[in-house]
Design an enzyme around this catalytic site. Structure first.
Site, PDB file in Angstrom:
ATOM      1  N   GLU A  27      -5.507  -4.662   9.240  1.00  0.00           N
ATOM      2  CA  GLU A  27      -5.792  -3.225   9.054  1.00  0.00           C
ATOM      3  C   GLU A  27      -7.138  -2.997   8.375  1.00  0.00           C
ATOM      4  O   GLU A  27      -7.751  -3.936   7.852  1.00  0.00           O
ATOM      5  CB  GLU A  27      -4.676  -2.565   8.236  1.00  0.00           C
ATOM      6  CG  GLU A  27      -4.617  -3.066   6.801  1.00  0.00           C
ATOM      7  CD  GLU A  27      -4.218  -1.981   5.811  1.00  0.00           C
ATOM      8  OE1 GLU A  27      -4.809  -0.893   5.827  1.00  0.00           O
ATOM      9  OE2 GLU A  27      -3.310  -2.255   4.990  1.00  0.00           O
ATOM     10  N   LYS A 162       3.874  -1.873  -3.711  1.00  0.00           N
ATOM     11  CA  LYS A 162       3.490  -1.748  -5.121  1.00  0.00           C
ATOM     12  C   LYS A 162       4.496  -0.907  -5.859  1.00  0.00           C
ATOM     13  O   LYS A 162       5.060   0.030  -5.297  1.00  0.00           O
ATOM     14  CB  LYS A 162       2.173  -0.990  -5.195  1.00  0.00           C
ATOM     15  CG  LYS A 162       1.033  -1.781  -4.699  1.00  0.00           C
ATOM     16  CD  LYS A 162      -0.217  -1.294  -5.379  1.00  0.00           C
ATOM     17  CE  LYS A 162      -1.324  -2.239  -5.069  1.00  0.00           C
ATOM     18  NZ  LYS A 162      -1.858  -1.973  -3.739  1.00  0.00           N
TER      19      LYS A 162
HETATM   20  N1  PSU Z   1      -0.928  -0.215  -0.371  1.00  0.00           N
HETATM   21  C1  PSU Z   1      -1.787  -1.108  -0.890  1.00  0.00           C
HETATM   22  N2  PSU Z   1      -3.065  -1.161  -0.441  1.00  0.00           N
HETATM   23  C2  PSU Z   1      -3.507  -0.346   0.554  1.00  0.00           C
HETATM   24  C3  PSU Z   1      -2.579   0.573   1.118  1.00  0.00           C
HETATM   25  C4  PSU Z   1      -1.312   0.604   0.641  1.00  0.00           C
HETATM   26  O1  PSU Z   1      -1.410  -1.841  -1.764  1.00  0.00           O
HETATM   27  O2  PSU Z   1      -4.684  -0.414   0.931  1.00  0.00           O
HETATM   28  C5  PSU Z   1      -3.020   1.438   2.275  1.00  0.00           C
HETATM   29  C6  PSU Z   1      -2.422   0.895   3.592  1.00  0.00           C
HETATM   30  O3  PSU Z   1      -3.357   1.091   4.629  1.00  0.00           O
HETATM   31  C7  PSU Z   1      -1.217   1.782   3.802  1.00  0.00           C
HETATM   32  C8  PSU Z   1      -1.715   3.100   3.262  1.00  0.00           C
HETATM   33  O4  PSU Z   1      -0.802   1.888   5.146  1.00  0.00           O
HETATM   34  O5  PSU Z   1      -2.484   2.752   2.112  1.00  0.00           O
HETATM   35  C9  PSU Z   1      -0.599   4.047   2.911  1.00  0.00           C
HETATM   36  O6  PSU Z   1      -1.126   5.278   2.586  1.00  0.00           O
HETATM   37  P1  PSU Z   1      -0.142   6.529   2.402  1.00  0.00           P
HETATM   38  O7  PSU Z   1       0.656   6.172   1.179  1.00  0.00           O
HETATM   39  O8  PSU Z   1      -1.039   7.710   2.209  1.00  0.00           O
HETATM   40  O9  PSU Z   1       0.691   6.571   3.650  1.00  0.00           O
END
Ligand code: PSU
Ligand code: MN
Length: 316
Positions: A27, A162
């Site tokens: 990603e 996390k």
């Molecule tokens: N969690 C992490 N690092 C990240 C992300 C999540 O520890 O970089 C990124 C990933 O791309 C994940 C996104 O899909 O954040 C999720 O964002 P949201 O919570 O806005 O859906």
């Protein structure tokens, strides 16, 4: 016209897919919004090398110049890493608008899965998935990653989620969406920087061949995604209690600043990086590489199951 018309697949990835070889999707929100420059660029290159070392081909996925890019050149990787937070963060709902505008974007887990599936890639490595945020009963903030895992047939290898998230609620939503959660060499759902969260996994697998067998059956059944959780290496792990204070502080800062919606995850990651004096980043990079290695091994095992090494005997 189908969605495939918007794909730009690199020559290397195209050749690997045509030959039935192992390919691992990677990603790019982790590059644009997950880490600062230049560590993000270095991480992106190193992770590709880790995938190659397993015998699989890496396919970093992004949206650029009105195209869904699968496998990006060194130059484009550099552009993306430098753009950082100025690039868009592409969740599922953003894809068509970003293709129309031509804007550069990092793709989240949800969007990377969507594009990987369109390109025919079955295995994807990341750091951590998005999930149900703490306080979601008020904010309704649940990552689109959980919905995508339910519907898109791609295996996602991560180090859990996390604990900026509510892990118990995240697991409940994964269950509702029908997503199998496999522990790779663990009975515990890991909490990203910490190897344990206090929550278990549905099933445990101890080797890549076992996971590939399960993935082949999941695919035969026509079911959606699979989440494979791989704990951070011991040498780089934190005690959950050691990181909790930083997480609570970061959450309080987000609340005080009124940070919500798609800005929430990037803000919390950046704040924890600052609060740990940068130490969280080194662990983050270590766990992504560890996931890339396991994803490569799973992709190779899967390719070996589906592509016979010898040409089939022809009857004449
Ligand atoms: N969690 C992490 N690092 C990240 C992300 C999540 O520890 O970089 C990124 C990933 O791309 C994940 C996104 O899909 O954040 C999720 O964002 P949201 O919570 O806005 O859906
Ligand atoms: Mn969200």
């Amino acid at each position: 016209m189908s969605g495939k018309a918007y794909l730009s697949v690199s020559a290397e990835v195209k050749a690997a897919l045509a030959a039935g070889k192992a390919v691992v999707a990677l990603e790019s929100t982790i590059i644009t919004h997950g880490m600062p420059y230049p560590q993000n660029l270095e991480m992106a290159r190193d992770v590709e090398d880790v995938v190659r070392a397993t015998g699989a081909v890496p396919a970093t996925i992004t949206i650029m110049d009105g195209r869904l890019c699968v496998g990006v050149s060194g130059e484009d990787l550099e552009r993306l890493a430098q753009e950082g937070h100025k690039a868009a963060k592409a969740s599922r709902r953003d894809v068509a608008a970003l293709l129309a505008s031509g804007e550069m974007a990092g793709t989240t887990v949800a969007t990377t899965m969507q594009i990987a599936a369109l390109a025919g890639i079955k295995v994807f490595a990341t750091g951590g998935i998005g999930g149900v945020h703490r306080g979601a009963e008020e904010s309704f903030d649940i990552s689109a990653d959980l919905e995508e895992l339910g519907r898109t047939p791609v295996a996602v290898i991560c180090a859990g989620a996390k604990s900026i998230l509510d892990i118990g609620k995240t697991l409940e939503v994964l269950e509702t969406n029908g997503v199998p959660v496999l522990g790779f060499g663990t009975d515990q759902f890991p909490a990203f920087w910490a190897r344990e969260s206090g929550f278990g996994v549905d099933h445990r697998f101890d080797d890549a061949e076992g996971v590939a067998h399960m993935l082949a059956i999941q695919s035969d059944l026509g079911m959606g995604g699979v989440l494979i959780v791989n704990p951070i290496p011991e040498a780089d792990a934190w005690e959950a209690s050691a990181i909790e204070g930083f997480i609570t502080q970061a959450l309080a800062d987000a609340e005080a600043k009124g940070i919500k919606g798609k800005a929430a995850t990037p803000f919390l990651l950046q704040r924890i990086f600052e609060l740990t004096g940068g130490k969280s980043l080194a662990s983050n990079i270590a766990l992504v590489k560890n996931n890339a290695r396991v994803a490569g091994e799973i992709a190779v095992a899967l390719a070996e199951r589906t592509t016979p090494k010898q040409p089939a005997v022809k009857f004449i």
